[in-house]
Design a protein around this motif. Structure first.
Motif: not given
Length: 383
Positions: A113-124
């Motif tokens: 889930t690293y990619a999902r967590d990092t990309v979504f965090a970047a969006v927020m």
């Protein structure tokens, strides 16, 4: 965007001599900090670092972030908007991809889930944290933050489409159990993301460049750039080279301190997704500082270019790169968001649209975005 090397005349300045002296000092430390940080990175790579060394690495990380901001503004001031905003956004995203791949390669089962967590965090972070802080700073100084609704609206539409296609759809697809794409679905999402990113860059820099230029208000300097003359070609290339060195130092030193972050997260009993949030915060710090500095000068459009452009690059470049890397990376690639994050994303999309459409924003809009960002951080820690 100002270069940071000449603040220009204005109320409260100590005179040209002080300004030039401060500029020389800024150039000096921002020149030597990135190479020193790279040396520290090389010395500590692949080793278990004790606490004092981790602290030194952290200082190098902070110095590299501030240096990256300075050199990015030098390059941006030379090439002008909106090209300048792309420099830092693309460079940081490329580094972000490298960081995610390194973490996924050595992260074991938790890395799915690293990619999902990092990309979504970047969006927020970009759509709520950077936008909210920029609007707040501009509104405090000038009562109303003014920007180009057409350009910002197009950028926001691109962000929401990319995020929905890569982070929301995997939660609802049925071809594979769990919030995952099949190989064909992942390939389609990657190609579509690249196409959208390419279209956005073409529109921003060529076809409708005027829609992404800062709005000049009465009383502002012509072009909104302040009184600092553009840097020379030599200084620009030198700044670009040091920017790349600084960004390498940022991601490398972030990698060095990430084990300490992971250990701290685990010892505190926090969700593993917090690691992605912390890493995204560190990687996006240069863009955040640059956006706030632009907003303080009344260049809110530049701030929005940085925020939305970073989000677009973070998804449009990261997801295709991770999709390609997943061919050799071990373990599954989980991209779909959970119910909590889906609600936060929906709120962000609606509130962002209401902020951007009028082309003007006040303290209220800035406060709403910052509350949404605070909710994201808090619920990441306490889901």
């Amino acid at each position: 965007m100002s270069t940071g090397t000449d603040p220009g005349p204005g109320p409260g300045t100590e005179g040209p001599g002080t300004a030039r002296r401060d500029a020389r000092l800024t150039r000096q430390w921002t020149t030597w900090v990135p190479p020193v940080a790279v040396v520290v990175l090389a010395a500590g790579w692949g080793r278990a670092l004790p606490g004092p060394v981790v602290a030194v690495v952290g200082l190098c990380l902070i110095g590299s972030v501030l240096s990256a901001v300075h050199h990015a503004e030098v390059v941006a001031h030379r090439i002008g908007e909106p090209f300048g905003s792309l420099v830092l956004a693309v460079a940081v995203t490329v580094i972000e991809v490298g960081l995610i791949v390194m973490l996924m390669a050595g992260g074991g089962d938790k890395a799915s889930t690293y990619a999902r967590d990092t990309v979504f965090a970047a969006v927020m972070i970009t759509c709520n944290g950077v936008v909210g802080l920029s609007v707040l700073v501009a509104a405090v100084r000038r009562r109303v933050a003014v920007f180009n609704a057409e350009g910002s609206g197009g950028a926001l539409a691109t962000v929401t489409t990319l995020a929905a296609m890569t982070l929301v759809l995997p939660t609802f697809t049925t071809s594979r159990p769990g919030p995952q794409f099949t190989g064909a679905q992942l390939a389609f999402a990657a190609v579509a993301s690249l196409c959208l990113y390419g279209i956005f860059v073409t529109v921003q820099t060529i076809r409708h460049r005027e829609s992404f230029l800062p709005v000049v208000r009465e009383g502002d300097p012509a072009g909104g750039d302040g009184h600092a003359p553009p840097p020379t070609v030599r200084d620009t290339w030198w700044g670009l080279g040091l920017l790349l060195v600084a960004l390498v130092a940022v991601v490398g030193n972030a990698k060095l301190v990430s084990p300490a972050i992971e250990d701290g997260v685990e010892s505190a009993g926090l969700p593993h997704a917090v690691v992605g949030v912390v890493i995204a915060l560190m990687v996006l710090l240069p863009e955040t500082l640059a956006a706030v500095r632009a907003a303080s000068r009344g260049r809110v459009q530049t701030s929005l270019n940085l925020a939305y452009g970073s989000a677009i690059a973070s998804i449009g470049l990261t997801v295709p790169a991770i999709a390609l890397a997943s061919l050799w990376l071990p373990g599954p690639l989980v991209l779909g968001l959970g119910a909590l994050h889906l609600v936060l994303f929906a709120l962000t999309a609606v509130v962002s649209a209401l902020t951007v459409v009028p082309g003007r924003a006040t303290l209220l809009q800035g406060g709403v975005h910052l509350v949404l960002f605070a909710a994201f951080v808090f619920l990441s820690v306490s889901p």
